[in-house]
Design an enzyme around this catalytic site. Structure first.
Site, mmCIF file in Angstrom:
data_model
loop_
_atom_site.group_PDB
_atom_site.id
_atom_site.type_symbol
_atom_site.label_atom_id
_atom_site.label_comp_id
_atom_site.label_asym_id
_atom_site.label_seq_id
_atom_site.Cartn_x
_atom_site.Cartn_y
_atom_site.Cartn_z
ATOM 1 N N LYS A 147 -0.097 27.464 -40.738
ATOM 2 C CA LYS A 147 0.354 26.090 -40.995
ATOM 3 C C LYS A 147 -0.358 25.180 -40.032
ATOM 4 O O LYS A 147 -0.758 25.604 -38.941
ATOM 5 C CB LYS A 147 1.865 25.980 -40.766
ATOM 6 C CG LYS A 147 2.512 24.875 -41.553
ATOM 7 C CD LYS A 147 2.752 25.326 -42.987
ATOM 8 C CE LYS A 147 3.508 24.327 -43.800
ATOM 9 N NZ LYS A 147 3.998 24.916 -45.053
HETATM 10 P P1 NAD Z 1 6.352 14.867 -49.265
HETATM 11 O O1 NAD Z 1 5.736 14.264 -48.094
HETATM 12 O O2 NAD Z 1 5.709 14.719 -50.600
HETATM 13 O O3 NAD Z 1 7.858 14.338 -49.388
HETATM 14 C C1 NAD Z 1 8.782 14.447 -48.344
HETATM 15 C C2 NAD Z 1 10.057 13.732 -48.743
HETATM 16 O O4 NAD Z 1 11.032 13.912 -47.708
HETATM 17 C C3 NAD Z 1 9.867 12.215 -48.901
HETATM 18 O O5 NAD Z 1 10.619 11.761 -50.013
HETATM 19 C C4 NAD Z 1 10.426 11.657 -47.588
HETATM 20 O O6 NAD Z 1 10.898 10.330 -47.706
HETATM 21 C C5 NAD Z 1 11.556 12.650 -47.355
HETATM 22 N N1 NAD Z 1 11.979 12.654 -45.945
HETATM 23 C C6 NAD Z 1 11.210 12.650 -44.828
HETATM 24 N N2 NAD Z 1 11.974 12.614 -43.737
HETATM 25 C C7 NAD Z 1 13.251 12.610 -44.171
HETATM 26 C C8 NAD Z 1 14.509 12.573 -43.530
HETATM 27 N N3 NAD Z 1 14.591 12.523 -42.189
HETATM 28 N N4 NAD Z 1 15.626 12.611 -44.298
HETATM 29 C C9 NAD Z 1 15.529 12.650 -45.647
HETATM 30 N N5 NAD Z 1 14.369 12.681 -46.318
HETATM 31 C C10 NAD Z 1 13.260 12.655 -45.581
HETATM 32 O O7 NAD Z 1 6.550 16.427 -48.909
HETATM 33 P P2 NAD Z 1 6.748 17.643 -49.913
HETATM 34 O O8 NAD Z 1 5.416 18.241 -50.179
HETATM 35 O O9 NAD Z 1 7.631 17.248 -51.043
HETATM 36 O O10 NAD Z 1 7.512 18.675 -48.949
HETATM 37 C C11 NAD Z 1 8.924 18.642 -48.774
HETATM 38 C C12 NAD Z 1 9.390 19.971 -48.178
HETATM 39 O O11 NAD Z 1 9.023 21.031 -49.072
HETATM 40 C C13 NAD Z 1 8.796 20.340 -46.823
HETATM 41 O O12 NAD Z 1 9.766 21.051 -46.085
HETATM 42 C C14 NAD Z 1 7.667 21.267 -47.184
HETATM 43 O O13 NAD Z 1 7.334 22.141 -46.130
HETATM 44 C C15 NAD Z 1 8.285 22.012 -48.357
HETATM 45 N N6 NAD Z 1 7.309 22.655 -49.228
HETATM 46 C C16 NAD Z 1 6.323 21.923 -49.828
HETATM 47 C C17 NAD Z 1 5.432 22.559 -50.677
HETATM 48 C C18 NAD Z 1 4.376 21.803 -51.434
HETATM 49 O O14 NAD Z 1 3.721 22.396 -52.279
HETATM 50 N N7 NAD Z 1 4.191 20.523 -51.209
HETATM 51 C C19 NAD Z 1 5.517 23.946 -50.885
HETATM 52 C C20 NAD Z 1 6.546 24.658 -50.255
HETATM 53 C C21 NAD Z 1 7.429 23.995 -49.440
#
Ligand code: NAD
Length: 419
Positions: free
Chosen positions: A109
């Site tokens: 990561k």
């Molecule tokens: P992103 O940046 O597209 O979206 C993140 C979201 O979380 C946004 O809507 C943001 O406003 C919100 N957020 C941020 N801080 C916050 C807080 N303090 N309280 C509430 N909401 C908050 O990110 P993403 O790609 O959707 O990733 C979200 C989660 O999913 C992360 O934990 C990431 O590690 C996990 N994840 C993502 C992927 C992927 O393919 N993108 C794969 C596996 C896991």
């Protein structure tokens, strides 16, 4: 200021989870000692020319936890709170996730401590290119293949790919996944994590005898993962009653207008000013009376404090590490069925793997092929975890970790520790 400490509350949580699974597996103690730590943890300075002419030095990280099964794989996160401990935990979880779903990949990561919303396009591009340049000797299509995570997207991946390619002197699309289609991305990558979460929810509902068309759901986080989950849940007839992001949330027990939410997701990527439903906080969202709760934002959102007040029947972890160990014990007592992160959100890395394979072969698949192969892998993985959980009388998280860690441990014993 960079923290040089790779142990913090998030990495402690990941290590404690590992210890519980390793104990239960009677894992070889030398292998266990090795797997508790990352292979390599890099801290890099990322000087970036800001629009006002100043040079701001950001701190970047890349942690490579283990590559016994294949090249390191894991996302890049742009967020103010990014630190070495968090990135180390996320890297370790990637190792177990890739192993659990049977991919020939290891876990890594990366991230930069920054608020991407405050950076201009030029600043984001310069920072991304310099970060990539700092990692040139440590990443590569057969070494470590980054991908998007929180705060990053296909544009950032395109800049990573271009920077790496310029240094090599030729196009190297297979250096990153989650790229735009035009430069070697795959169909279905953007939706993969959200879709995968919904596939595992469908399997859980089958197991629990729940009719999803009578269910309600609440989703924390409305980014790449959360917005796709909302859309896919609505597609299978689940009523989405609550959504939140960093700006707050909204709630309507009769169901939120999903089409309006989708318009918002494609336009301003924020729920701020959304005129539907009643305004709620992120803390309130987690405690809504709903059947399915999906945290899809940050780690450690469900804790010993708020877990007793959760009212959902299924907790599907879209985010990585959203539930603390104290909360796990409470959820078990309350009979909440947890689909753990390394299973629920594995769709992202599965389709990233498909993208890498297509790039290496220069032969691209249809969207249907991507979706159906993803579904097969996640359904098979879900069933394997459920079987392990029932056989060993352990919760779903421990079962998933046991499967993931067992495969890595076996591979390490074959290869030897080179100590
Ligand atoms: P992103 O940046 O597209 O979206 C993140 C979201 O979380 C946004 O809507 C943001 O406003 C919100 N957020 C941020 N801080 C916050 C807080 N303090 N309280 C509430 N909401 C908050 O990110 P993403 O790609 O959707 O990733 C979200 C989660 O999913 C992360 O934990 C990431 O590690 C996990 N994840 C993502 C992927 C992927 O393919 N993108 C794969 C596996 C896991």
């Amino acid at each position: 200021m960079a923290t040089l400490e790779w142990r913090n509350p998030t990495s402690e949580m990941a290590i404690q989870q590992f210890d519980m699974a390793a104990d239960r597996l009677h894992l070889d103690p030398n292998v266990a000692a090795r797997l508790r730590r990352p292979d390599r943890a890099l801290i890099v300075s990322v000087p970036t020319r800001m629009d006002d002419g100043r040079v701001h030095v950001f701190t970047g990280y890349r942690v490579q936890h283990n590559d016994v099964l294949g090249p390191f794989k894991g996302g890049i996160r742009y967020n103010l709170e990014v630190n070495l401990g968090e990135v180390s935990a996320l890297a370790m979880w990637m190792t177990w996730k890739c192993s659990l779903v049977g991919l020939p990949l290891g876990g890594a990561k990366g991230g930069i401590a920054c608020d991407p919303a405050l950076l201009s396009r030029n600043e984001l591009q310069s920072m991304t290119r310099r970060y990539t340049a700092e990692l040139l000797n440590f990443i590569g299509p057969e070494v470590d293949i980054p991908a998007p995570d929180m705060g990053t997207n296909e544009q950032i991946m395109a800049w990573v790919m271009d920077t790496y390619s310029q240094h090599k002197g030729h196009a190297v699309p297979e250096i990153v996944t989650g790229k735009p289609l035009d430069i070697g991305g795959t169909l279905g990558r953007k939706e993969a994590t959200g879709r995968g979460i919904v596939y595992t929810i469908m399997e859980a509902a089958k197991h629990l005898g729940i009719d999803l068309t009578r269910c309600t759901a609440a989703v924390q986080g409305f980014g790449n993962v959360g917005s796709v989950v909302v859309k896919e849940l609505a597609n299978i007839g689940v009523k989405v009653i609550g959504v939140s992001d960093r700006t707050g949330g909204c709630y309507d027990p009769k169901g939120l207008p999903v089409e309006r939410l989708m318009e918002l997701a494609s336009k301003n990527h924020s729920l701020e000013g959304f005129p539907y439903g009643e305004g709620i906080t992120n803390a309130e969202l987690l405690e809504l009376d709903c059947d399915i709760l999906i945290p899809a934002a940050l780690e450690m959102q469900i804790t010993g404090q708020n877990a007793p007040r959760l009212k959902c029947r299924i907790l599907a972890e879209g985010a990585n590490g959203p539930t603390t160990l104290e909360a796990d014990a409470v959820l078990k007592e309350k009979g909440i069925f947890v689909i753990p992160d390394i299973l629920a959100n594995a769709g992202g890395v599965v389709v990233s793997y498909f993208e890498w394979v297509q790039d290496l072969q220069n032969f691209f698949w249809t969207e249907e092929e991507v979706h159906s192969k993803l579904r097969d892998i996640l359904v098979k993985s879900f069933r394997g975890v459920l079987e392990m959980s029932l056989q060993q009388k352990v919760d779903m998280r421990l079962a998933a970790l046991m499967i993931g860690i067992h495969r890595v441990g076996r591979a390490m014993l074959w290869r030897g520790l080179y100590a």
